[in-house]
Design an enzyme around this catalytic site. Structure first.
Site, PDB file in Angstrom:
ATOM      1  N   LYS A 258      65.848  80.009 -43.046  1.00 25.54           N
ATOM      2  CA  LYS A 258      64.822  79.619 -42.056  1.00 25.54           C
ATOM      3  C   LYS A 258      64.905  80.521 -40.831  1.00 25.54           C
ATOM      4  CE  LYS A 258      63.042  76.213 -44.406  1.00 25.54           C
ATOM      5  NZ  LYS A 258      61.785  76.501 -45.136  1.00 25.54           N
TER       6      LYS A 258
ATOM      7  N   SER B 189      62.420  74.396 -39.638  1.00 19.52           N
ATOM      8  CA  SER B 189      63.184  73.152 -39.671  1.00 19.52           C
ATOM      9  C   SER B 189      64.032  73.021 -38.419  1.00 19.52           C
ATOM     10  CB  SER B 189      64.104  73.203 -40.904  1.00 19.52           C
ATOM     11  OG  SER B 189      65.093  72.205 -40.819  1.00 19.52           O
TER      12      SER B 189
ATOM     13  N   LEU C  10      68.815  60.693 -46.670  1.00 20.33           N
ATOM     14  CA  LEU C  10      69.076  59.274 -46.448  1.00 20.33           C
ATOM     15  C   LEU C  10      67.984  58.358 -47.020  1.00 20.33           C
ATOM     16  CD1 LEU C  10      70.853  57.114 -45.108  1.00 20.33           C
ATOM     17  CD2 LEU C  10      69.439  57.380 -43.054  1.00 20.33           C
TER      18      LEU C  10
ATOM     19  N   TYR D 121      70.873  77.832 -46.502  1.00 19.68           N
ATOM     20  CA  TYR D 121      69.500  77.312 -46.379  1.00 19.68           C
ATOM     21  C   TYR D 121      68.985  77.520 -44.956  1.00 19.68           C
ATOM     22  CZ  TYR D 121      65.775  73.953 -45.483  1.00 19.68           C
ATOM     23  OH  TYR D 121      64.605  73.382 -45.067  1.00 19.68           O
TER      24      TYR D 121
ATOM     25  N   TYR E 225      60.229  71.143 -38.369  1.00 21.61           N
ATOM     26  CA  TYR E 225      60.182  69.718 -38.715  1.00 21.61           C
ATOM     27  C   TYR E 225      61.526  69.081 -38.423  1.00 21.61           C
ATOM     28  CZ  TYR E 225      56.944  71.703 -42.271  1.00 21.61           C
ATOM     29  OH  TYR E 225      55.998  72.406 -42.967  1.00 21.61           O
TER      30      TYR E 225
ATOM     31  N   LEU F   3      56.488  74.711 -59.712  1.00 19.20           N
ATOM     32  CA  LEU F   3      56.908  73.408 -60.239  1.00 19.20           C
ATOM     33  C   LEU F   3      58.418  73.306 -60.433  1.00 19.20           C
ATOM     34  CD1 LEU F   3      54.035  72.734 -62.839  1.00 19.20           C
ATOM     35  CD2 LEU F   3      54.108  72.143 -60.400  1.00 19.20           C
TER      36      LEU F   3
ATOM     37  N   ASP G 242      54.544  81.761 -59.053  1.00 21.49           N
ATOM     38  CA  ASP G 242      55.654  81.960 -58.123  1.00 21.49           C
ATOM     39  C   ASP G 242      55.234  82.869 -56.968  1.00 21.49           C
ATOM     40  OD1 ASP G 242      58.331  82.992 -57.141  1.00 21.49           O
ATOM     41  OD2 ASP G 242      58.974  81.688 -58.789  1.00 21.49           O
TER      42      ASP G 242
HETATM   43  P1  NAD Z   1      59.729  70.226 -52.024  1.00 26.17           P
HETATM   44  O1  NAD Z   1      60.851  70.770 -52.816  1.00 26.17           O
HETATM   45  O2  NAD Z   1      59.244  68.872 -52.323  1.00 26.17           O
HETATM   46  O3  NAD Z   1      58.484  71.231 -52.064  1.00 26.17           O
HETATM   47  C1  NAD Z   1      58.635  72.626 -52.184  1.00 26.17           C
HETATM   48  C2  NAD Z   1      57.743  73.090 -53.319  1.00 26.17           C
HETATM   49  O4  NAD Z   1      57.861  74.514 -53.442  1.00 26.17           O
HETATM   50  C3  NAD Z   1      58.126  72.479 -54.665  1.00 26.17           C
HETATM   51  O5  NAD Z   1      56.961  71.901 -55.240  1.00 26.17           O
HETATM   52  C4  NAD Z   1      58.616  73.670 -55.482  1.00 26.17           C
HETATM   53  O6  NAD Z   1      58.301  73.515 -56.852  1.00 26.17           O
HETATM   54  C5  NAD Z   1      57.899  74.831 -54.821  1.00 26.17           C
HETATM   55  N1  NAD Z   1      58.563  76.140 -54.904  1.00 26.17           N
HETATM   56  C6  NAD Z   1      59.853  76.444 -54.594  1.00 26.17           C
HETATM   57  N2  NAD Z   1      60.065  77.750 -54.771  1.00 26.17           N
HETATM   58  C7  NAD Z   1      58.884  78.303 -55.179  1.00 26.17           C
HETATM   59  C8  NAD Z   1      58.479  79.612 -55.502  1.00 26.17           C
HETATM   60  N3  NAD Z   1      59.330  80.652 -55.498  1.00 26.17           N
HETATM   61  N4  NAD Z   1      57.175  79.823 -55.857  1.00 26.17           N
HETATM   62  C9  NAD Z   1      56.311  78.780 -55.907  1.00 26.17           C
HETATM   63  N5  NAD Z   1      56.658  77.519 -55.626  1.00 26.17           N
HETATM   64  C10 NAD Z   1      57.933  77.281 -55.260  1.00 26.17           C
HETATM   65  O7  NAD Z   1      60.170  70.338 -50.484  1.00 26.17           O
HETATM   66  P2  NAD Z   1      59.495  69.719 -49.184  1.00 26.17           P
HETATM   67  O8  NAD Z   1      60.379  68.645 -48.678  1.00 26.17           O
HETATM   68  O9  NAD Z   1      58.058  69.425 -49.436  1.00 26.17           O
HETATM   69  O10 NAD Z   1      59.644  70.956 -48.195  1.00 26.17           O
HETATM   70  C11 NAD Z   1      58.603  71.891 -48.007  1.00 26.17           C
HETATM   71  C12 NAD Z   1      59.069  72.963 -47.035  1.00 26.17           C
HETATM   72  O11 NAD Z   1      59.467  72.322 -45.815  1.00 26.17           O
HETATM   73  C13 NAD Z   1      60.299  73.736 -47.517  1.00 26.17           C
HETATM   74  O12 NAD Z   1      60.162  75.077 -47.123  1.00 26.17           O
HETATM   75  C14 NAD Z   1      61.440  73.080 -46.771  1.00 26.17           C
HETATM   76  O13 NAD Z   1      62.516  73.969 -46.564  1.00 26.17           O
HETATM   77  C15 NAD Z   1      60.773  72.722 -45.453  1.00 26.17           C
HETATM   78  N6  NAD Z   1      61.427  71.603 -44.763  1.00 26.17           N
HETATM   79  C16 NAD Z   1      61.638  70.423 -45.417  1.00 26.17           C
HETATM   80  C17 NAD Z   1      62.271  69.383 -44.764  1.00 26.17           C
HETATM   81  C18 NAD Z   1      62.549  68.084 -45.478  1.00 26.17           C
HETATM   82  O14 NAD Z   1      63.394  67.327 -44.999  1.00 26.17           O
HETATM   83  N7  NAD Z   1      61.888  67.756 -46.566  1.00 26.17           N
HETATM   84  C19 NAD Z   1      62.685  69.534 -43.427  1.00 26.17           C
HETATM   85  C20 NAD Z   1      62.436  70.752 -42.784  1.00 26.17           C
HETATM   86  C21 NAD Z   1      61.794  71.791 -43.467  1.00 26.17           C
HETATM   87  N1  UDP Z   2      73.359  60.087 -44.622  1.00 24.42           N
HETATM   88  C1  UDP Z   2      74.239  59.128 -45.108  1.00 24.42           C
HETATM   89  N2  UDP Z   2      74.294  58.904 -46.450  1.00 24.42           N
HETATM   90  C2  UDP Z   2      73.513  59.575 -47.331  1.00 24.42           C
HETATM   91  C3  UDP Z   2      72.599  60.537 -46.838  1.00 24.42           C
HETATM   92  C4  UDP Z   2      72.567  60.773 -45.483  1.00 24.42           C
HETATM   93  O1  UDP Z   2      74.969  58.508 -44.328  1.00 24.42           O
HETATM   94  O2  UDP Z   2      73.617  59.332 -48.536  1.00 24.42           O
HETATM   95  C5  UDP Z   2      73.279  60.320 -43.176  1.00 24.42           C
HETATM   96  C6  UDP Z   2      73.643  61.736 -42.753  1.00 24.42           C
HETATM   97  O3  UDP Z   2      75.033  61.830 -42.515  1.00 24.42           O
HETATM   98  C7  UDP Z   2      72.801  61.906 -41.484  1.00 24.42           C
HETATM   99  C8  UDP Z   2      71.562  61.055 -41.772  1.00 24.42           C
HETATM  100  O4  UDP Z   2      71.931  60.147 -42.797  1.00 24.42           O
HETATM  101  O5  UDP Z   2      73.479  61.338 -40.371  1.00 24.42           O
HETATM  102  C9  UDP Z   2      70.362  61.889 -42.247  1.00 24.42           C
HETATM  103  O6  UDP Z   2      70.778  62.676 -43.345  1.00 24.42           O
HETATM  104  P1  UDP Z   2      69.725  63.558 -44.169  1.00 24.42           P
HETATM  105  O7  UDP Z   2      70.508  64.300 -45.202  1.00 24.42           O
HETATM  106  O8  UDP Z   2      68.596  62.700 -44.624  1.00 24.42           O
HETATM  107  O9  UDP Z   2      69.131  64.564 -43.069  1.00 24.42           O
HETATM  108  P2  UDP Z   2      69.853  65.752 -42.269  1.00 24.42           P
HETATM  109  O10 UDP Z   2      71.315  65.443 -42.161  1.00 24.42           O
HETATM  110  O11 UDP Z   2      69.570  66.975 -43.045  1.00 24.42           O
HETATM  111  O12 UDP Z   2      69.187  65.746 -40.930  1.00 24.42           O
END
Ligand code: NAD
Ligand code: UDP
Length: 338
Positions: free
Chosen positions: A154, A126, A201, A150, A178, A35, A60
């Site tokens: 990955k 990612s 964004l 970050y 993703y 959480l 965790d």
């Molecule tokens: P999020 O932060 O909403 O969800 C991650 C969850 O993991 C949270 O609920 C957090 O409480 C939990 N968490 C973090 N560290 C933990 C730990 N040590 N033990 C147990 N729980 C833990 O993020 P999300 O957007 O749902 O992303 C999920 C996954 O997808 C992440 O690994 C993220 O890096 C990856 N990802 C996200 C995006 C995006 O844009 N949202 C894009 C590419 C990859």
């Molecule tokens: N972006 C923006 N203003 C914001 C957040 C994002 O102009 O407040 C732009 C950013 O420069 C990128 C796009 O929106 O071109 C997507 O950004 P985001 O952070 O959502 O995703 P990522 O850059 O990680 O792919």
């Protein structure tokens, strides 16, 4: 085949939508989440959508004893691993915290899985692993690089999974890359609820349209793109969640290391997104242009053919669906705030 899936990070944005997709597909689900970036009310909301709740354990992924107990007590067949810290900017300030949580946590999870003879994992990778790609669309064989701690977590975890599969080919592992997940469940019950100022964004647009932020700052309008603003591959989170169920089905058929892009294959600029949001939701998103954000790339979108070919998966929700569902979720957040 019906299975029990351990979903780490299952109360988070993507994890919660994937819990819904797994429950709807008939699987049993146990969520483990500490959480740190979500709250436990999500479990009830998932229950409202699906008419049954997943199991929930607050804890965790770095806690070996807890993990062992979970594997002892639940008949877990596979792990969907979302738990991780994900803020690119924070990771630059706090690299050790990011490596410790994301990499050590994943190692701990994998070692406990092996001890429990659970050898199926779907991992949240990612598009960040492609760094600044030489061209678009991006196929899975593009070179990998990174611009942040970050992203480095990955890359390292992807490598750990590859090395593990090389050494022990009876694992079933998916590295799902993703692109940009946005939107929310159409019920308005679950979605993304960023703490503090959103980095991404779509939540920033929604909060600006709702009047919670004065204006959106567009990070640069001089990129080599259709209108000078950054272009990304925005993907509806429910489509993304369904991609996980497809990946799990795929792994149930074979022992493999699967690496696929999950995106729509379509690039959308910041200005196009603002315009789509305003048009879909009949609202106004004031903005101003500022300098580029450090580390940002000009354009990034997926070649999605491999996911379609291997998983039979492709996105079906439109940009309008993404905007409408984000707005519904934003409004439901506002209405639920006392
Ligand atoms: P999020 O932060 O909403 O969800 C991650 C969850 O993991 C949270 O609920 C957090 O409480 C939990 N968490 C973090 N560290 C933990 C730990 N040590 N033990 C147990 N729980 C833990 O993020 P999300 O957007 O749902 O992303 C999920 C996954 O997808 C992440 O690994 C993220 O890096 C990856 N990802 C996200 C995006 C995006 O844009 N949202 C894009 C590419 C990859
Ligand atoms: N972006 C923006 N203003 C914001 C957040 C994002 O102009 O407040 C732009 C950013 O420069 C990128 C796009 O929106 O071109 C997507 O950004 P985001 O952070 O959502 O995703 P990522 O850059 O990680 O792919």
């Amino acid at each position: 085949m019906k299975t029990t899936i351990l979903v780490t990070g299952g109360t988070g944005f993507i994890g919660s939508h994937t819990c819904v997709a797994l429950l709807e597909a008939g699987h049993d689900v146990v969520v483990l989440d500490n959480l740190c970036n979500s709250d436990a009310t999500v479990i009830k909301r998932i229950g409202q959508i699906c008419n049954r709740e997943p199991g929930f354990i607050e804890g965790d992924i770095r806690d070996s004893a807890l993990l062992k107990n979970i594997f002892d007590e639940h008949n877990v067949n596979a792990v969907m691993h979302f738990a991780g810290l994900k803020a690119v900017g924070d990771s630059v300030q706090l690299p050790l915290a990011y490596y410790e949580n994301n990499v050590s946590g994943t190692l701990n999870l994998l070692m406990t899985m092996r001890a429990a003879a659970v050898k199926t994992m779907v991992f949240s990778s990612s598009a960040t692993v492609y760094g600044n790609p030489a061209s678009v669309p991006i196929t899975e064989d593009f070179p990998r690089s990174t611009t942040s701690p970050y992203g480095a977590t990955k890359l390292v975890i992807e490598d750990i999974l590859a090395d593990l599969y090389q050494a022990e080919p009876d694992w079933r592992l998916a590295r799902l890359r993703y692109f940009n997940p946005v939107g929310a469940h159409e019920s308005g019950l679950i979605g993304e609820n960023p703490r503090g100022v959103p980095n991404n964004l779509m939540p920033f647009i929604a909060q600006t349209a709702a009047g919670l932020r004065e204006e959106l700052t567009i990070f640069g309008d001089n990129y080599d793109t259709i209108d000078g603003t950054g272009v990304r591959d925005y993907l509806h989170v429910v489509d993304l969640a369904n991609g996980h169920v497809a990946a799990l089905d795929y792994l149930q058929q074979r022992q493999e290391l699967l690496t696929v892009n999950l995106g729509t294959g379509q690039g959308i600029s910041v200005l196009e997104m603002i315009s789509a949001f305003e048009k879909t939701n009949h609202c106004n998103v004031p903005y101003r242009i500022s300098d580029r954000r450090t580390g940002d790339i000009a354009k990034c979108w997926a070649d999605t053919r491999l996911a379609c070919q291997l998983l039979g998966w492709q996105s079906s929700r439109t940009l309008e669906n993404m905007c409408a569902d984000s707005w519904r979720w934003q409004n439901s957040l506002r209405n639920s705030t006392p």
